[in-house]
Design a protein around this motif. Structure first.
Motif, mmCIF file in Angstrom:
data_model
loop_
_atom_site.group_PDB
_atom_site.id
_atom_site.type_symbol
_atom_site.label_atom_id
_atom_site.label_comp_id
_atom_site.label_asym_id
_atom_site.label_seq_id
_atom_site.Cartn_x
_atom_site.Cartn_y
_atom_site.Cartn_z
ATOM 1 N N LYS A 557 0.841 -1.214 0.000
ATOM 2 C CA LYS A 557 0.000 0.000 0.000
ATOM 3 C C LYS A 557 0.868 1.253 0.000
ATOM 4 O O LYS A 557 0.657 2.175 -0.794
ATOM 5 C CB LYS A 557 -0.864 -0.015 1.274
ATOM 6 N N VAL A 560 2.577 1.862 -3.391
ATOM 7 C CA VAL A 560 1.744 2.500 -4.426
ATOM 8 C C VAL A 560 1.647 4.002 -4.149
ATOM 9 O O VAL A 560 1.797 4.832 -5.051
ATOM 10 C CB VAL A 560 0.328 1.866 -4.449
ATOM 11 N N LYS A 561 1.463 4.317 -2.862
ATOM 12 C CA LYS A 561 1.320 5.720 -2.480
ATOM 13 C C LYS A 561 2.598 6.499 -2.811
ATOM 14 O O LYS A 561 2.563 7.596 -3.377
ATOM 15 C CB LYS A 561 1.052 5.788 -0.966
ATOM 16 N N MET A 580 -0.797 -5.447 1.642
ATOM 17 C CA MET A 580 -0.902 -5.606 0.188
ATOM 18 C C MET A 580 0.387 -6.251 -0.300
ATOM 19 O O MET A 580 1.470 -5.742 -0.008
ATOM 20 C CB MET A 580 -1.105 -4.245 -0.485
ATOM 21 N N GLU A 584 -0.040 -7.463 -6.092
ATOM 22 C CA GLU A 584 -1.201 -6.570 -6.048
ATOM 23 C C GLU A 584 -0.764 -5.115 -6.193
ATOM 24 O O GLU A 584 -1.354 -4.342 -6.950
ATOM 25 C CB GLU A 584 -1.907 -6.776 -4.706
ATOM 26 N N ALA A 585 0.305 -4.752 -5.486
ATOM 27 C CA ALA A 585 0.817 -3.379 -5.550
ATOM 28 C C ALA A 585 1.256 -3.046 -6.972
ATOM 29 O O ALA A 585 1.013 -1.942 -7.474
ATOM 30 C CB ALA A 585 1.976 -3.209 -4.584
ATOM 31 N N THR A 586 1.865 -4.014 -7.635
ATOM 32 C CA THR A 586 2.334 -3.771 -9.007
ATOM 33 C C THR A 586 1.135 -3.490 -9.927
ATOM 34 O O THR A 586 1.163 -2.550 -10.735
ATOM 35 C CB THR A 586 3.117 -4.996 -9.518
ATOM 36 N N ARG A 587 0.113 -4.358 -9.763
ATOM 37 C CA ARG A 587 -1.079 -4.133 -10.598
ATOM 38 C C ARG A 587 -1.637 -2.727 -10.351
ATOM 39 O O ARG A 587 -2.013 -2.018 -11.291
ATOM 40 C CB ARG A 587 -2.129 -5.204 -10.295
ATOM 41 N N ALA A 588 -1.648 -2.290 -9.098
ATOM 42 C CA ALA A 588 -2.181 -0.962 -8.765
ATOM 43 C C ALA A 588 -1.327 0.135 -9.398
ATOM 44 O O ALA A 588 -1.843 1.117 -9.931
ATOM 45 C CB ALA A 588 -2.225 -0.791 -7.252
ATOM 46 N N GLN A 591 -1.937 0.779 -12.917
ATOM 47 C CA GLN A 591 -3.203 1.474 -13.188
ATOM 48 C C GLN A 591 -3.057 2.989 -13.066
ATOM 49 O O GLN A 591 -3.968 3.738 -13.432
ATOM 50 C CB GLN A 591 -4.286 1.038 -12.173
ATOM 51 N N LEU A 592 -1.933 3.450 -12.507
ATOM 52 C CA LEU A 592 -1.759 4.896 -12.309
ATOM 53 C C LEU A 592 -1.624 5.597 -13.658
ATOM 54 O O LEU A 592 -1.394 4.966 -14.684
ATOM 55 C CB LEU A 592 -0.508 5.176 -11.467
ATOM 56 N N CYS A 597 2.783 5.014 -14.216
ATOM 57 C CA CYS A 597 2.529 3.593 -14.427
ATOM 58 C C CYS A 597 3.674 2.903 -15.163
ATOM 59 O O CYS A 597 3.735 1.688 -15.241
ATOM 60 C CB CYS A 597 1.225 3.411 -15.196
#
Ligand code: ADP
Length: 649
Positions: A557, A560-561, A580, A584-588, A591-592, A597
């Motif tokens: 988490k 990503v932030k 996280m 999962e973090a990579t996928r997020a 999406q940026l 991204c």
């Protein structure tokens, strides 16, 4: 006490007392040469009673008839000139006894003037025994010398006679080896050849030693440029050193004259002996030859030749004996270091002939240092040395201390201030960026073509300011590729003019072109997402050693932030993290919005399972690195991705 101007009492009484006490015969004669006094010692020496000879001419009593004429001429000369060859000095003359026996005598004549008239006193010593002793000693010395010479001649002759058939034997074995022998026969032929060669070496050494010892060796005095002589010695030693993977270094003082008067053959012999020994008794590391001027006076110069090694060393008890003939520390037949035990004895003899001095300093297990100081006459002074127009600073990474020491001295002679370090990690520090040039030795230990390449990438250093130093001989493929990228390449041992050329070239090119990467770019930013505090600390420290700017977070988490809020050039993502995970973090992140991204993401995984790898690549990671993570591998993968990013911009 009262002082009298004349001798107190009766002169005759005093003289009589002296004559009685003296070990010499005392004979006093008057002006005409007639005996007036004849001491008791004279009585027993010549065989006359005092009364028999008083008043007789001395020449008729003690001088052999054939010399009487000369005696009376001598007396006359003295009367005329007041001086003569036997007056007040010691001379050796033949004398004669009553029996007619002649004997050698030592004679001093003292003139004496007293109111009664002019007299002479002769002090005569019978030296028959002394002469006999001298003769015996001289004969014994001559006999010993002759015996010694005969021994040396015999040795020299025999050694020569042995060499001729032995060279034939060796030649024949050589031919045999090419005659299609099977493996077993080849082995025997090689054994015979090796033993034959050792025997030949021993015979040559004995021949040489006996020749020098018997005084048959005349030193030459030739005008000599020592530099090419030293270079040839080093070139030849290089083959032997390479076979043992030992590095060879050479330092020559720039003050060394271009021409000296000396015996080049003997100097060569000293150097070859010392360097061969150093290589023989060293199993890893390096051997260095230093040639330095230690004193100059008028046209005389004292040169110091020093051979240092990182070999087995010599212990304290043995060190005193190694210069003696046939002295070997390991005298067993099965020694790992075959030899004759004559090399150093020969070095010492030659140095002595040249009025030189030999010494050794050694520590068992650490290495040895042999020093030979020799005096020579300067024929022409040292040539002007190359120096740089502007003083430079260099960083040098060489992990062999002898070679490093030599390079630092050479660079200092050129006017380059050098910071010597042993580890590649120094390339990421400030001094590497400030240095005008960087010299890196590929000595096969910590620093190799591979690790250097990684370090260049990791630190984004301009390879053009790098000079790579390699041992002589072929370089591997990896090194070959590296040499194409860097600004300079030198083979060890380096000559000062080569070093001058390369430093000039490198400093010019980097100064002119500058290095945009180094000069203007801030360090690359890396985000490390890793929940284990120890791993985080270790990885951060590795990355910082590569001069990266590292930020660390403890779960997906936060990762990503962080990516969303800051600009990172690369993300290192652990897979298993609380809250996280990495995938999962990579996928997020993917999406940026652009360009966030697009950031490179490298997975840190404890699993080498293909499905895990497939899963993280599917989640959008660019690459992966498997734990436990090695420093070099991490720096390499980071550098590779950052290079790729830089290339696509
Ligand atoms: P050798 O033929 O045995 O080398 P030398 O007279 O040259 O004979 O040397 C005598 C002995 O001194 C050697 O056998 C060795 O034990 C010792 N020695 C000479 N040089 C070295 C060195 N560089 N390192 C260690 N030991 C050495």
């Amino acid at each position: 006490m009262k002082h009298n101007k004349t001798l107190p009492g009766d002169n005759r009484a005093i003289m009589g007392a002296i004559a009685a006490a003296s070990l010499d015969a005392l004979i006093t004669i008057d002006y005409d040469g007639n005996i007036v006094e004849f001491s008791p010692v004279a009585e027993s020496m010549f065989g006359y009673q005092r009364n028999e000879v008083l008043g007789k001419p001395v020449s008729e009593v003690v001088i052999p008839p054939r010399l009487r004429q000369a005696h009376s001429e001598g007396m006359e000369r003295y009367h005329r000139q007041g001086t003569g060859p036997v007056i007040n000095t010691r001379v050796e003359v033949p004398a004669i006894r009553r029996s007619g026996e002649e004997f050698p005598a030592e004679l001093t004549v003292v003139p004496l003037e007293i109111p009664e008239g002019k007299f002479f006193t002769a002090f005569v010593r019978d030296i028959t025994e002394l002469k006999a002793q001298q003769e015996a000693t001289e004969n014994a010395r001559k006999a010993a010398e002759e015996a010694n010479e005969a021994k040396s001649r015999f040795l020299a002759h025999m050694s020569h006679e042995l060499r001729s058939p032995l060279t034939t034997v060796l030649g024949a074995i050589d031919i045999l080896k090419d005659a299609g022998l099977d493996a077993e026969q080849q082995r025997f032929a090689s054994m015979a050849q090796n033993s034959g060669e050792s025997l030949l070496e021993l015979i040559s050494d004995i021949l040489e030693f006996s020749r020098i010892e018997s005084g048959q060796l005349e030193l030459e005095n030739k005008d000599t440029d020592l530099r090419p002589l030293i270079d040839t010695v080093i070139d030849e030693a290089n083959n032997k050193a390479q076979r043992k993977s030992i590095h060879l270094g050479l330092y020559v003082d720039p003050e060394m004259p271009t021409c000296v008067s000396c015996d080049p053959k003997r100097i060569r012999q000293i150097l070859v002996n010392l360097i061969d020994n150093a290589i023989k008794f060293t199993d890893s590391g390096a051997v260095g030859l230093y040639v330095e001027v230690i004193a100059v006076r008028d046209e005389k110069i004292r040169l110091r030749f020093q051979v240092v090694d990182t070999g087995i060393g010599i212990d304290e008890q043995q060190i005193g004996t190694i210069f003696e003939e046939f002295a070997q520390v390991d005298e067993s037949d099965a020694t790992d270091y075959p030899g004759t035990g004559l090399g150093l004895a020969i070095v010492k003899l030659i140095a002595k002939l040249m009025n030189g001095a030999v010494s050794v300093d050694s520590q068992p297990g650490k290495g040895s240092e042999f020093t030979v100081d020799l005096d020579m006459r300067i024929v022409s002074p040292s040539a002007a040395q190359p120096v740089l127009n502007t003083p430079l600073s260099a960083l040098m990474l060489v992990d062999q201390p002898i070679i490093a020491d030599i390079l630092v001295r050479q660079l200092s002679d050129l006017g380059v201030k050098t910071l010597a370090r042993q580890r590649l990690s120094c390339l990421s520090n400030g001094p590497a960026r400030k240095a005008d040039l960087i010299l890196v030795g590929l000595m096969g230990k910590q620093i190799t073509a591979k690790t250097l390449k990684q370090a260049i990438r990791a630190t984004a250093l301009n390879p053009q300011k790098l000079c790579v130093l390699t041992p002589p001989g072929p370089v591997n493929e990896e090194a070959c590729a590296l040499l194409k990228q860097v600004g300079g390449h030198l083979t060890l041992p380096t000559a000062i003019n080569e070093l001058h050329a390369v430093t000039t070239k490198l400093s010019c090119s980097t100064h002119l072109a500058g290095n945009p990467l180094e000069a203007s770019l801030p360090p690359k930013r890396i985000l490390l997402a890793e929940d284990s505090p120890t791993n985080q600390a270790v990885l951060t420290s590795i990355l910082r050693s590569g001069e990266y700017d590292v930020s660390a977070v403890a779960n997906g988490k936060e990762a990503v932030k962080a990516v969303a809020q800051h600009d990172f050039d690369l993300v290192l993502m652990d897979l298993r993290m609380p809250e996280m995970d990495g995938n999962e973090a990579t996928r997020a992140i993917r999406q940026l919005a652009k360009p966030k991204c697009q950031v490179r993401i490298v997975a840190l995984t404890a699993n080498a399972l293909q499905q895990d790898i497939d899963r993280c690549l599917a989640a959008g990671m660019d690459d992966y690195i498997i734990k436990p993570i090695k420093k070099a591998a991490l720096l390499e993968i980071v550098a590779r991705h950052l290079d790729e990013v830089a290339a696509t911009v």
